[in-house]
Design a protein around this motif. Structure first.
Motif, PDB file in Angstrom:
ATOM      1  N   VAL A   1       1.068  -0.797   0.226  1.00  0.00           N
ATOM      2  CA  VAL A   1      -0.482   0.233   0.105  1.00  0.00           C
ATOM      3  C   VAL A   1       1.382   0.903   0.217  1.00  0.00           C
ATOM      4  O   VAL A   1       0.711   2.144  -0.890  1.00  0.00           O
ATOM      5  N   ALA A   2       1.717   1.142   0.742  1.00  0.00           N
ATOM      6  CA  ALA A   2       3.085   2.512   0.881  1.00  0.00           C
ATOM      7  C   ALA A   2       3.815   2.726  -0.636  1.00  0.00           C
ATOM      8  O   ALA A   2       3.923   4.008  -0.927  1.00  0.00           O
ATOM      9  N   ALA A   3       3.623   1.145  -1.374  1.00  0.00           N
ATOM     10  CA  ALA A   3       4.431   1.256  -2.675  1.00  0.00           C
ATOM     11  C   ALA A   3       3.163   2.270  -3.395  1.00  0.00           C
ATOM     12  O   ALA A   3       3.819   3.187  -4.785  1.00  0.00           O
TER      13      ALA A   3
ATOM     14  N   ASN B   1       2.775  10.040  -8.123  1.00  0.00           N
ATOM     15  CA  ASN B   1       4.243   9.941  -9.215  1.00  0.00           C
ATOM     16  C   ASN B   1       5.786  10.266  -9.184  1.00  0.00           C
ATOM     17  O   ASN B   1       6.658  10.958  -9.536  1.00  0.00           O
ATOM     18  N   ARG B   2       5.870   9.606  -7.642  1.00  0.00           N
ATOM     19  CA  ARG B   2       6.924   8.610  -7.528  1.00  0.00           C
ATOM     20  C   ARG B   2       7.915   7.655  -7.717  1.00  0.00           C
ATOM     21  O   ARG B   2       7.879   7.647  -6.574  1.00  0.00           O
TER      22      ARG B   2
ATOM     23  N   LEU C   1       3.854  -7.525 -11.251  1.00  0.00           N
ATOM     24  CA  LEU C   1       4.562  -6.225 -11.798  1.00  0.00           C
ATOM     25  C   LEU C   1       3.656  -5.940 -13.334  1.00  0.00           C
ATOM     26  O   LEU C   1       3.932  -5.199 -14.121  1.00  0.00           O
ATOM     27  N   PRO C   2       3.331  -7.281 -13.997  1.00  0.00           N
ATOM     28  CA  PRO C   2       2.818  -7.012 -15.107  1.00  0.00           C
ATOM     29  C   PRO C   2       1.629  -6.116 -14.879  1.00  0.00           C
ATOM     30  O   PRO C   2       1.533  -5.503 -15.751  1.00  0.00           O
ATOM     31  N   MET C   3       1.435  -5.953 -14.112  1.00  0.00           N
ATOM     32  CA  MET C   3       0.177  -4.941 -14.395  1.00  0.00           C
ATOM     33  C   MET C   3       0.336  -3.343 -14.457  1.00  0.00           C
ATOM     34  O   MET C   3       0.172  -2.904 -14.744  1.00  0.00           O
ATOM     35  N   PHE C   4       1.774  -3.286 -14.138  1.00  0.00           N
ATOM     36  CA  PHE C   4       1.772  -1.965 -14.669  1.00  0.00           C
ATOM     37  C   PHE C   4       2.662  -1.631 -15.822  1.00  0.00           C
ATOM     38  O   PHE C   4       2.881  -0.842 -15.988  1.00  0.00           O
ATOM     39  N   LEU C   5       2.302  -2.704 -16.573  1.00  0.00           N
ATOM     40  CA  LEU C   5       3.454  -2.618 -18.332  1.00  0.00           C
ATOM     41  C   LEU C   5       2.142  -1.113 -19.367  1.00  0.00           C
ATOM     42  O   LEU C   5       2.925  -0.630 -19.698  1.00  0.00           O
ATOM     43  N   LYS C   6       1.235  -1.145 -18.796  1.00  0.00           N
ATOM     44  CA  LYS C   6       0.616   0.300 -19.947  1.00  0.00           C
ATOM     45  C   LYS C   6       0.220   1.398 -19.089  1.00  0.00           C
ATOM     46  O   LYS C   6       0.571   2.521 -19.464  1.00  0.00           O
ATOM     47  N   TYR C   7       0.275   0.720 -17.383  1.00  0.00           N
ATOM     48  CA  TYR C   7      -0.190   1.853 -16.942  1.00  0.00           C
ATOM     49  C   TYR C   7       1.084   2.936 -16.647  1.00  0.00           C
ATOM     50  O   TYR C   7       2.102   4.311 -17.032  1.00  0.00           O
ATOM     51  N   PHE C   8       2.483   2.507 -16.710  1.00  0.00           N
ATOM     52  CA  PHE C   8       4.474   3.081 -17.357  1.00  0.00           C
ATOM     53  C   PHE C   8       4.565   3.575 -18.099  1.00  0.00           C
ATOM     54  O   PHE C   8       4.933   4.552 -18.400  1.00  0.00           O
TER      55      PHE C   8
ATOM     56  N   LYS D   1       9.067   1.716 -21.217  1.00  0.00           N
ATOM     57  CA  LYS D   1      10.507   2.388 -20.691  1.00  0.00           C
ATOM     58  C   LYS D   1      10.310   2.462 -18.824  1.00  0.00           C
ATOM     59  O   LYS D   1      11.420   1.997 -18.773  1.00  0.00           O
ATOM     60  N   LYS D   2       9.642   3.030 -18.608  1.00  0.00           N
ATOM     61  CA  LYS D   2       9.581   3.047 -17.631  1.00  0.00           C
ATOM     62  C   LYS D   2       9.102   1.768 -16.083  1.00  0.00           C
ATOM     63  O   LYS D   2       9.481   1.320 -15.302  1.00  0.00           O
ATOM     64  N   SER D   3       8.776   0.923 -17.048  1.00  0.00           N
ATOM     65  CA  SER D   3       7.709  -0.219 -16.431  1.00  0.00           C
ATOM     66  C   SER D   3       9.055  -0.938 -16.311  1.00  0.00           C
ATOM     67  O   SER D   3       9.565  -1.680 -15.417  1.00  0.00           O
ATOM     68  N   ALA D   4      10.364  -1.153 -17.463  1.00  0.00           N
ATOM     69  CA  ALA D   4      11.527  -1.673 -17.781  1.00  0.00           C
ATOM     70  C   ALA D   4      12.243  -1.344 -16.391  1.00  0.00           C
ATOM     71  O   ALA D   4      13.010  -2.064 -16.096  1.00  0.00           O
ATOM     72  N   LEU D   5      12.364  -0.637 -16.333  1.00  0.00           N
ATOM     73  CA  LEU D   5      13.270   0.949 -15.213  1.00  0.00           C
ATOM     74  C   LEU D   5      12.677   0.253 -14.058  1.00  0.00           C
ATOM     75  O   LEU D   5      13.262  -0.050 -12.803  1.00  0.00           O
ATOM     76  N   PHE D   6      11.239   0.493 -13.914  1.00  0.00           N
ATOM     77  CA  PHE D   6      10.453  -0.516 -12.680  1.00  0.00           C
ATOM     78  C   PHE D   6      10.835  -1.210 -11.893  1.00  0.00           C
ATOM     79  O   PHE D   6      11.472  -2.177 -11.017  1.00  0.00           O
TER      80      PHE D   6
END
Length: 450
Positions: free
Chosen positions: A220-222, A229-230, A252-259, A262-267
């Motif tokens: 939840v903190a994450a 946006n941090r 982790l795959p759920m962030f692919l479209k949200y980020f 490029k951002k997903s890869a770094l995340f």
């Protein structure tokens, strides 16, 4: 004071009765007494709903009630689970400079070379199944065990008390960050109390010392940091959540479209790096083999509170003369692959372009996995409930009540389950799940989108 009583007399009475029931649950209940367990849990769940309905905008009342209910368990010995003995065992090993992933409890006792505090009491308290296998608790969870053992001073009661306080602090953190996240998602902030006051959460976490709430705290903190946006600063928190119970790695795959790519890869890279850093203190040449062997048991050996698996098993054994011990191994291997496929499909096919939509995909994916799984312990539902409050789905709340039916197995020495009771549980949960999918999809576009 009189005016406060007039305004809040019913919630105060509900809270007082809850206190009496929680005391009975903590100090006057054995898990074999299913009727008493069911009646206490059912009454507590009803009282929880009434307290929230009456006081949903009264943060102080709800928060103090939740803290008070938890403190009632402070000196109680867990009565529904033996897992805490293994937690303390692993913590004592680390305190003595021993890697808990290298030896099973039975191996240590057979060698007789390693001496830890209260080792006979801890071994006798844990199940034989637990004592035969290597630890399957990830590194950050082990650090909490070690802290409890260190602060507990070699006492089982002392270690238990420290773990309980850590779990309560994590739940307080969930209220704090959860309300902030709900506000950022334009959702009602009082929704966090459907988690904080839920009897399943209080009993299975504070009462029975399971660490799902600690995993949820970091998660939840994450999510809150991501909502601001941090997202780079969220990566160590997300890694810590993974390194407590592993479940968030599936999301982790759920962030692919949200980020975006490029951002997903770094995340993913940063989460992986922080996870490895947390893992390094425990790494040994046999770590991967020992850890994966124990984790694999959950897919190929254990069965508890299953839904689809029980149907498959009934058909296979009755009509195809399948051997149960062979069936579960084949089924477990298949479900592991299907689960990965479901998480990837929901990540790729749903329009996860907002954080709430991404969290909704996590809820749906984890639910489908639990429906297929051969093992769904009651405390597994806690994490699902915790992330669902950030969506518009409420079926996990129904599940947090209906899962009480699975506790029937505790009333038997051989943990024999009641299939009719499990059928009622899953008819309720799946029925409400399907209802919400059908009612939410057209107007809120929460399911597959083009």
């Amino acid at each position: 004071m009189q005016s406060y009583w007039r305004l809040h007399r019913y919630p105060i009475l509900f809270a007082f009765v809850s206190i009496l029931f929680y005391i009975a649950f903590a100090y006057d209940l054995v898990r074999t007494d299913y009727i008493k367990l069911f009646m206490l849990f059912g009454a507590l769940f009803y009282l929880c709903t009434k307290i929230i309905q009456f006081e949903k905008w009264n943060f102080k009342f709800l928060f103090v009630s939740g803290i008070l209910f938890r403190l009632l368990f402070l000196v109680a010995v867990p009565n529904l689970s033996q897992d805490f003995y293994r937690f303390i065992w692993d913590g004592e090993l680390i305190k003595n400079g021993i890697n808990p992933y290298l030896f099973t409890p039975d191996q240590i006792l057979e060698k007789g070379e390693i001496i830890i505090a209260n080792m006979e009491e801890l071994r006798n308290g844990m199940s034989d199944l637990n004592a035969r296998h290597y630890s399957n608790y990830p590194p950050v969870n082990q650090l909490f065990f070690a802290f409890a053992a260190l602060m507990g001073g070699g006492s089982v009661f002392g270690s238990m008390l420290v773990m309980r306080l850590l779990i309560v602090l994590a739940d307080i953190g969930i209220v704090y960050w959860g309300q902030k996240l709900l506000q950022n998602l334009n959702l009602s902030s009082h929704m966090v109390f459907w988690y904080f006051l839920n009897p399943l959460v209080i009993i299975e976490l504070t009462g029975n010392l399971h660490f799902e709430g600690v995993m949820l705290f970091f998660f939840v903190a994450a999510m809150y940091v991501i909502s601001k946006n941090r997202w780079i600063w969220a990566t160590p928190l997300y890694a810590a959540s993974i390194m407590i119970k592993l479940v968030p790695v599936l999301f982790l795959p759920m962030f692919l479209k949200y980020f975006g790519f490029k951002k997903s890869a770094l995340f993913y890279i940063l989460v992986g790096v922080f996870s490895l850093v947390l893992l390094l203190p425990f790494y040994a040449s046999v770590f991967i083999d020992n850890f994966s062997e124990t984790v694999g048991l959950w897919f190929s050996n254990f069965e508890f509170n299953a839904s689809i698996y029980n149907v498959v098993k009934k058909i296979a054994v009755t009509y195809y003369e399948a051997k149960p011990w062979e069936l579960i191994k084949s089924y477990g291997s298949l479900i592991a692959k299907l689960a990965i496929g479901i998480f990837l499909l929901l990540a790729l096919l749903r329009k996860n372009n907002t954080l709430q939509a991404s969290i909704t995909s996590m809820v749906l994916a984890l639910t489908l996995y639990y429906f297929m799984s051969s093992t769904v312990h009651p405390w597994y539902v806690v994490f699902l409930l915790g992330i669902s409050i950030f969506t518009n789905y409420r079926f996990p709340l129904v599940w947090s009540f209906a899962v009480i039916l699975s506790y029937y197995a505790y009333s038997n020495p051989d943990y024999k389950e009641s299939l009719p009771l499990l059928a009622i549980e899953y008819i309720l949960v799946m029925g409400y799940f399907i209802y919400e999918i059908l009612s939410n999809a057209p107007k809120k576009l929460y399911f597959f989108k083009k």
